[in-house]
Enzyme design. Structure first.
Site, PDB file in Angstrom:
ATOM      1  N   ASP A  53       1.028  -1.144   0.007  1.00  0.00           N
ATOM      2  CA  ASP A  53      -0.040  -0.202  -0.112  1.00  0.00           C
ATOM      3  C   ASP A  53       0.942   1.244  -0.031  1.00  0.00           C
ATOM      4  OD1 ASP A  53      -1.643   2.143   0.878  1.00  0.00           O
ATOM      5  OD2 ASP A  53      -3.104   0.558   1.562  1.00  0.00           O
ATOM      6  N   ILE A  54       0.791   2.304  -0.831  1.00  0.00           N
ATOM      7  CA  ILE A  54       1.600   3.412  -0.906  1.00  0.00           C
ATOM      8  C   ILE A  54       1.314   4.360   0.043  1.00  0.00           C
ATOM      9  CG2 ILE A  54       2.109   3.171  -3.148  1.00  0.00           C
ATOM     10  CD1 ILE A  54       0.263   5.340  -3.895  1.00  0.00           C
ATOM     11  N   VAL A  75     -11.402   1.573  -3.489  1.00  0.00           N
ATOM     12  CA  VAL A  75     -11.108   1.263  -5.089  1.00  0.00           C
ATOM     13  C   VAL A  75     -12.179   0.414  -5.376  1.00  0.00           C
ATOM     14  CG1 VAL A  75      -9.530   0.412  -6.450  1.00  0.00           C
ATOM     15  CG2 VAL A  75      -8.679   1.810  -4.638  1.00  0.00           C
ATOM     16  N   HIS A 133     -10.134  -6.032  -2.353  1.00  0.00           N
ATOM     17  CA  HIS A 133      -8.763  -6.138  -1.864  1.00  0.00           C
ATOM     18  C   HIS A 133      -8.806  -6.233  -0.539  1.00  0.00           C
ATOM     19  CE1 HIS A 133     -10.020  -1.963  -1.945  1.00  0.00           C
ATOM     20  NE2 HIS A 133      -9.228  -1.771  -0.961  1.00  0.00           N
TER      21      HIS A 133
END
Length: 130
Positions: A29-30, A89, A93
């Protein structure tokens, strides 16, 4: 239109990938809650986790287990927490978050801001856990 995760799967945008097979991909995860926070994603683009067919859903969890074990081996934590929120999103996920305290998986707290270099080192560290 393809989601950001489909663009990562298709290598249209970069990501720090820690694991991948024919059906699933895992990448950092950024905007992580903790160092080593990984997203596990089916390559099939489906918005809602409970709309996945049974085989994909069970396969996703088995793949996530392998990734979590690698995180356990390589990132200092008490255990790896699991969360499925599904609002950020429109592509299924699973969040795998290294935990030391319950607050480490509190999605309302500020996210870490890590450099690309730091993310690359963390990804390589986790890959060594497989």
């Amino acid at each position: 239109m393809a989601t950001i995760f489909t663009k990562i799967i298709n290598r249209e945008i970069p990501a720090h990938i820690v694991a991948e097979d024919e059906h699933y991909i895992a990448f950092l995860d950024i905007m992580p809650l903790a160092k080593g926070h990984v997203l596990v994603v089916p390559k099939k683009e489906v918005d809602y986790i409970f709309d996945l067919d049974d085989a994909t859903l069970s396969g996703l969890h088995l793949f996530a287990k392998k990734v979590a074990k690698a995180i356990d081996k390589t990132i200092k934590c008490t255990r790896v927490g699991v969360a499925v929120i599904g609002l950020e999103v429109p592509h299924v996920h699973v969040h795998l978050v290294p935990l030391r305290t319950m607050d480490d998986i509190n999605f309302s707290r500020p996210k870490l801001k890590l450099s690309q270099e730091e993310l690359a080192v963390i990804a390589e560290t986790i890959r060594k856990g497989f």
